[in-house]
Design a protein around this motif. Structure first.
Motif, PDB file in Angstrom:
ATOM      1  N   SER A 258      18.581  42.696  -7.689  1.00  0.00           N
ATOM      2  CA  SER A 258      19.587  43.762  -7.756  1.00  0.00           C
ATOM      3  C   SER A 258      19.335  44.728  -6.610  1.00  0.00           C
ATOM      4  O   SER A 258      18.224  45.259  -6.467  1.00  0.00           O
ATOM      5  CB  SER A 258      19.503  44.495  -9.095  1.00  0.00           C
ATOM      6  OG  SER A 258      20.400  45.580  -9.124  1.00  0.00           O
ATOM      7  N   LYS A 366      22.989  40.667  -7.795  1.00  0.00           N
ATOM      8  CA  LYS A 366      24.088  41.625  -7.851  1.00  0.00           C
ATOM      9  C   LYS A 366      23.771  42.777  -6.913  1.00  0.00           C
ATOM     10  O   LYS A 366      22.603  43.018  -6.563  1.00  0.00           O
ATOM     11  CB  LYS A 366      24.319  42.127  -9.277  1.00  0.00           C
ATOM     12  CG  LYS A 366      23.130  42.816  -9.911  1.00  0.00           C
ATOM     13  CD  LYS A 366      23.446  43.221 -11.346  1.00  0.00           C
ATOM     14  CE  LYS A 366      22.256  43.906 -12.017  1.00  0.00           C
ATOM     15  NZ  LYS A 366      22.568  44.321 -13.410  1.00  0.00           N
ATOM     16  N   GLN A 405      28.938  40.838  -7.637  1.00  0.00           N
ATOM     17  CA  GLN A 405      28.159  39.755  -8.213  1.00  0.00           C
ATOM     18  C   GLN A 405      28.042  38.646  -7.178  1.00  0.00           C
ATOM     19  O   GLN A 405      29.043  38.190  -6.625  1.00  0.00           O
ATOM     20  CB  GLN A 405      28.803  39.217  -9.489  1.00  0.00           C
ATOM     21  CG  GLN A 405      28.026  38.075 -10.124  1.00  0.00           C
ATOM     22  CD  GLN A 405      28.736  37.468 -11.321  1.00  0.00           C
ATOM     23  OE1 GLN A 405      29.868  37.820 -11.606  1.00  0.00           O
ATOM     24  NE2 GLN A 405      28.074  36.558 -12.009  1.00  0.00           N
TER      25      GLN A 405
END
Length: 725
Positions: A258, A366, A405
């Motif tokens: 992330s 993401k 995403q």
């Protein structure tokens, strides 16, 4: 002031017509909310619970939503949210693709029976997040019906249900092969109370699952084996398929990545969170590849700082960082955090830099792109990824937050970001002077930006105009300026500021320039006389003042609808822009003014004259001396006509008085005579028969006061006659 609304519960409606209608429904209930008025400009003082975020909603939309809620059947308002109680997935391996069907058992929970007058509108069951390719939805039964499936306003895929039942669908998921030929799948399925996966695989393949448990296997016809995996209530799992005789090798750590990108005018700030699941040997080092321009600032494992070394690649400027972890990483959910910085590129397309962790099995990724004002993302280009959300930044920040995403580790995000083009208000007053050889202009501009910041101003410059100077107030706001040719016969005045324009504080610019005027009598439109054009930014008032210089005056055409300004009664804005009361013709520069045409016309010279006469009588001749004091009013003078009234005199001959005609001199240039001649009727002199008319030529044109002296002898004492005055 503004208000925020807070729901505080449900209570029966009473009183008024609405209440009488609701009493017809025994189970009627209404959402009760209260309006809390708060200062609109002090968000930090708003009441809020921890984790609560406010979202702006137009008042009309809020009232519509309340009315929609009131009209929802009471049975639906009291219902438990529908859910997928159990999900069963079955699939076969077709090449690198898992394809099969699924059955989702949907339960609506305890729902009060609707009255006959009420029709249950149904409820939405989310099928997202999910990375499976879903298709061919149908309700299970003797006569399958097609359910309503679509996208919610949030972008999530949902199915509309108004009863319990089994929803059948087809699904597929493509895998990835590594260098050893192991086929891997990263799956995310709709949330369910319990999920079971049945895999029909060739005997030579054995599945390994992270995020689920192997429940057993059974042989099937055709050389297949059905494997049963219990995934529980989890929605994410990783599946690896390898041959049964393949040597057992250590599984690479699984990575969930992330990354948060915060875009600022000075730099791109990058915060990465690496979540590792390590099942075999503990990990003591991590190697990360950084794109060109990315510089690692800090790394932490839990609360401990991580030491690292960095080396540059020789190919494209990328670098590799080796992290020496303070403690070996083993187990699931282990987190490493990185903080990096990279250059920001504005006003052109560029790619967000990436961080690639080496020696791991990438499970998911993401990214979040934070774009605080005054920056905005003008264009976004996505490759192997998708945008999942767009939100406003939490107070006190203003701006946008984009959620992305990634489908593969090599996903790419390219964008064009720049300062927000907030409405720039520019009010101008142009002072234009038209002369015989050139036209000079000065434009005073008051620039104001209510929101955002601006470091750069642009204005179009017509080809005929030359910009001589640009001045700013305050002076330290101006960094530099230049006129650049962006295309043939297209030039732009580029004004760069040392400090940002914004905060509703105005900037005053004074732009000076000139152009050739053309021939006398040529007509010009106000557009041709406009020196600069700020384009769409010119949302403020526009004024123009026109005047002629030299021995000329303005000639106007199609000026009947002109909105003329009174120089003695200017409004505050016009008075600030002109700084001094305009001379000549001042008017609003609007669409009506653009119809006007103005040209130069030569005007007759005007001047005032004072005459003084002196007569000196002697026993001999009589001397007359005339002094003409001339003051030009509108132009320089190089020729003067002087007429003496009365009957023409007959001067004495030189033999008699040694004088014949006037002697003409300038009062400030000694006794050197001027060129003068007496005009007769043949020369076009008016009233020549009733007096004398003289033409005096000056050695150079005069624009200020000057004196001409004339002296002659007209006779002696004792002679009678009239003196010519």
């Amino acid at each position: 002031m503004m208000f925020v609304s807070s729901a505080v519960g449900q209570q029966p409606i009473s009183g008024g017509n609405a209440g009488s209608r609701e009493r017809d429904r025994p189970d009627s209930a209404s959402l009760d909310f209260r309006r809390i008025y708060v200062p609109a400009d002090r968000v930090d003082q708003w009441p809020r619970d921890e984790g609560v975020r406010y979202r702006p909603v137009p008042k009309g939309e809020f009232e519509r939503l309340v009315e929609l809620l009131q009209s929802t059947p009471a049975s639906a308002r009291g219902a438990v949210a529908p859910r997928v109680a159990k999900a069963t997935y079955t699939a076969k391996l077709e090449g690198d693709l898992l394809a099969g069907h699924a059955v989702l058992d949907i339960s609506r929970g305890h729902i009060q029976a609707a009255s006959p007058a009420e029709q249950d509108p149904g409820s939405l069951v989310p099928l997202s997040p999910c990375n499976l390719a879903l298709s061919n939805f149908r309700w299970q039964g003797d006569a399958p019906k097609r359910p309503i499936v679509g996208l919610h306003a949030s972008g999530r895929q949902c199915v509309l249900v108004n009863r319990d039942g089994a929803l059948e669908l087809d699904w597929a998921l493509r895998g990835q092969r590594d260098a050893a030929g192991v086929l891997s799948f990263q799956a995310e399925v709709p949330a369910a109370g319990a999920t079971t996966l049945h895999l029909d695989l060739p005997k030579r393949l054995v599945p390994r699952c992270v995020g689920g448990a192997m429940a057993g296997s059974q042989p099937l016809e055709g050389g297949l084996v059905r494997w049963q995996l219990e995934l529980g209530a989890g929605s994410r799992f990783s599946l690896m398929l390898a041959t049964a005789d393949a040597p057992s090798a250590a599984r690479p750590p699984l990575l969930r990545q992330s990354v948060v990108y915060e875009l600022t005018p000075r730099a791109l700030e990058i915060t990465a969170q690496l979540t590792l699941d390590v099942f075999d040997e503990p990990v003591r080092q991590l190697e990360i590849r950084l794109d060109p321009g990315v510089r690692l600032l800090a790394a932490r494992q839990d609360e401990a700082a991580i030491l690292w070394s960095q080396s540059a690649e020789e190919t494209n400027g990328a670098s590799r960082v080796t992290l020496d972890l303070p403690a070996p990483v083993a187990g699931t959910g282990r987190v490493v955090r990185l903080r990096c910085v990279a250059p920001t590129t504005l006003a052109s397309r560029w790619r967000l830099p990436s961080l690639a962790v080496q020696g791991v099995f990438w499970q998911e990724g993401k990214a979040t792109l934070l774009v605080p004002k005054p920056l905005v993302v003008q264009q976004l280009f996505l490759e192997n990824c998708r945008q999942t959300d767009l939100e406003s930044l939490s107070a006190p920040q203003n701006g946008d937050s984009l959620s992305l995403q990634y489908f593969v580790p090599e996903a790419a995000v390219e964008l064009v970001a720049d300062f927000a083009r907030e409405p720039l208000q520019v009010a101008t007053a142009a002072t234009i002077e038209l002369g015989e050889d050139r036209i000079t202009g000065q434009v005073a501009a008051e620039c104001r930006l209510e929101e955002g910041q601006l470091f750069h101003l642009q204005a179009a410059v017509p080809p005929a105009w030359t910009i001589d100077a640009v001045e700013a107030s305050p002076p330290d706001m101006l960094r530099d300026w230049a006129v650049e040719s962006t295309a043939p016969r297209k030039r732009t005045l580029e004004i760069r500021l040392a400090r940002a324009l914004g905060g509703n504080t105005p900037l005053r610019l004074v732009i000076s320039g000139h152009r050739l005027s053309g021939a006398v009598g040529d007509a010009h439109s106000p557009a041709e006389l406009s020196m600069v054009d700020f384009g769409a930014a010119s949302t403020g008032k526009q004024f123009m003042s026109l005047s002629a210089v030299g021995a000329y005056e303005l000639s106007l055409a199609r000026a009947n609808e002109l909105r003329v300004l009174d120089a003695r009664q200017l409004d505050p804005l016009a008075a600030r822009l002109f700084s001094q009361p305009p001379r000549g013709l001042a008017f609003h520069l609007d669409d009506l003014a653009m119809r006007m045409r103005v040209s130069l016309a030569r005007q007759p010279a005007r001047y005032t004259t004072a005459v003084r006469m002196e007569v000196l009588a002697t026993p001999g001749p009589t001397w007359e001396t005339y002094t003409f004091a001339c003051a030009p009013q509108n132009a320089r003078i190089d020729r003067v006509l002087i007429q003496f009234a009365g009957a023409p005199s007959t001067p004495k001959s030189p033999e008699e008085h040694d004088a014949s005609e006037f002697t003409w001199t300038l009062g400030d240039e000694g006794s050197e005579p001027l060129t003068a001649r007496r005009l007769e009727e043949a020369d076009g002199a008016e009233n020549a028969s009733r007096g004398e008319t003289w033409e005096i030529l000056l050695r150079r044109p005069r624009g200020s006061r000057f004196e001409i002296r004339a002296r002659r002898v007209v006779g002696g004492i004792g002679e009678t006659g009239e003196l010519p005055l």
